[in-house]
Write an enzyme that holds these catalytic residues in place. Structure first.
Site, PDB file in Angstrom:
ATOM      1  N   GLU A 170       0.823  -1.206   0.000  1.00 54.70           N
ATOM      2  CA  GLU A 170       0.000   0.000   0.000  1.00 54.70           C
ATOM      3  C   GLU A 170       0.862   1.262   0.000  1.00 54.70           C
ATOM      4  O   GLU A 170       0.546   2.236  -0.692  1.00 54.70           O
ATOM      5  CB  GLU A 170      -0.938  -0.014   1.215  1.00 54.70           C
ATOM      6  N   HIS A 198       2.049   2.155  -3.459  1.00 48.88           N
ATOM      7  CA  HIS A 198       1.123   2.933  -4.286  1.00 48.88           C
ATOM      8  C   HIS A 198       1.398   4.428  -4.134  1.00 48.88           C
ATOM      9  O   HIS A 198       1.340   5.184  -5.102  1.00 48.88           O
ATOM     10  CB  HIS A 198      -0.326   2.640  -3.876  1.00 48.88           C
ATOM     11  N   GLU A 257      -1.246  -2.300  -9.491  1.00 41.25           N
ATOM     12  CA  GLU A 257      -1.159  -3.358  -8.489  1.00 41.25           C
ATOM     13  C   GLU A 257       0.116  -4.181  -8.658  1.00 41.25           C
ATOM     14  O   GLU A 257       0.805  -4.491  -7.683  1.00 41.25           O
ATOM     15  CB  GLU A 257      -2.386  -4.272  -8.570  1.00 41.25           C
TER      16      GLU A 257
END
Length: 267
Positions: free
Chosen positions: A126, A129, A187
């Protein structure tokens, strides 16, 4: 059809004016400033905290311990942000990181990620990202796509029910042909960056594969890959395994340097 080359020139101009590169060297369209993205992140984080109860105690300390070890490996600019983490009372196995330094972990995830290495795999993904400017790229792509569809509708003079139906089909084409493939690419890129990040922090990168195998076992029916914003679990595991040798070398180097996180899973 003179409007077609004009539209193409407009898109090229926007792309050249707002082109950047991700940590892996991939070209990106980024139309928004860091300040704008950080504000979006803060607003979203505040909304989460208003809508969901948070969990403290040993559960919060566990998540904070893992997140702190990962943040310590970030580039200086990102590391200097006032990173905040909250554990939310929510049964979905999910986590997120937002521009501006905000991290959320759901209690449902902690039922699957049952040790520090597995949780580091998720939080590292995460944070990746954020490092890769994926939020900026995603909203920029959506903005450019909506602008392009609006220009197309005006240029062709599509009106009435028939025009709305055709625009709906074009919109679906943009969704499945532009927006979702970008998300799948995000992703996969976040998996690559996150794997290196967790290994550099001294977390065992092999736990990333273990975690996704557990997620696959716990998951239900999934949409076809071409309609999903995420790669299939098998594709994700394959991508992680392909980068495992490099990640393990990084992990051993980190351990030799004394990076040995000791975050206790709340029992």
């Amino acid at each position: 059809m003179r409007w077609i080359p004009r539209l193409a020139v407009g898109v090229i101009c926007i792309t050249l004016a707002a082109c950047s590169s991700s940590p892996t060297g991939r070209q990106q369209l980024t139309l928004y400033s860091d300040e704008q993205l950080n504000q979006m992140g803060q607003q979203a984080f505040n909304q989460y905290q208003q809508e969901l109860p948070t969990v403290g105690g040993a559960t919060h300390r566990f998540a904070e311990c893992v997140a702190s070890a990962l943040v310590a490996e970030l580039p200086q600019q990102q590391q200097a942000q006032n990173w905040q983490i909250r554990v939310f009372e929510d049964d979905s196995a999910n986590a997120f990181a937002l521009p501006g330094g905000y991290i959320g972990v759901n209690t449902g995830l902690l039922k699957i990620a049952t040790n520090q290495d597995q949780l580091a795999a998720v939080i590292g993904h995460e944070i990746a990202h954020v490092l890769a400017n994926h939020a900026n790229e995603r909203v920029s792509t959506q903005s450019a796509t909506q602008l392009g569809l609006s220009v197309l509708q005006s240029a062709t003079g599509m009106q009435g029910a028939q025009g709305e139906q055709l625009m709906g089909l074009l919109g679906a084409g943009a969704q499945y042909g532009i927006l979702l493939p970008f998300s799948r690419r995000h992703e996969s890129e976040a998996d690559t960056i996150g794997l290196s990040l967790m290994a550099s922090a001294g977390f065992d990168p092999q736990a990333s594969v273990e975690l996704w195998e557990k997620m696959e076992a716990a998951g239900g029916a999934q949409p076809p890959v071409w309609m999903s914003t995420h790669p299939s679990q098998g594709q994700r595991i394959g991508g992680l395994e392909s980068g495992m040798n490099e990640a393990m070398a990084r992990y051993e180097q980190a351990r030799s340097a004394g990076k040995r996180p000791n975050c206790s899973y709340p029992g």
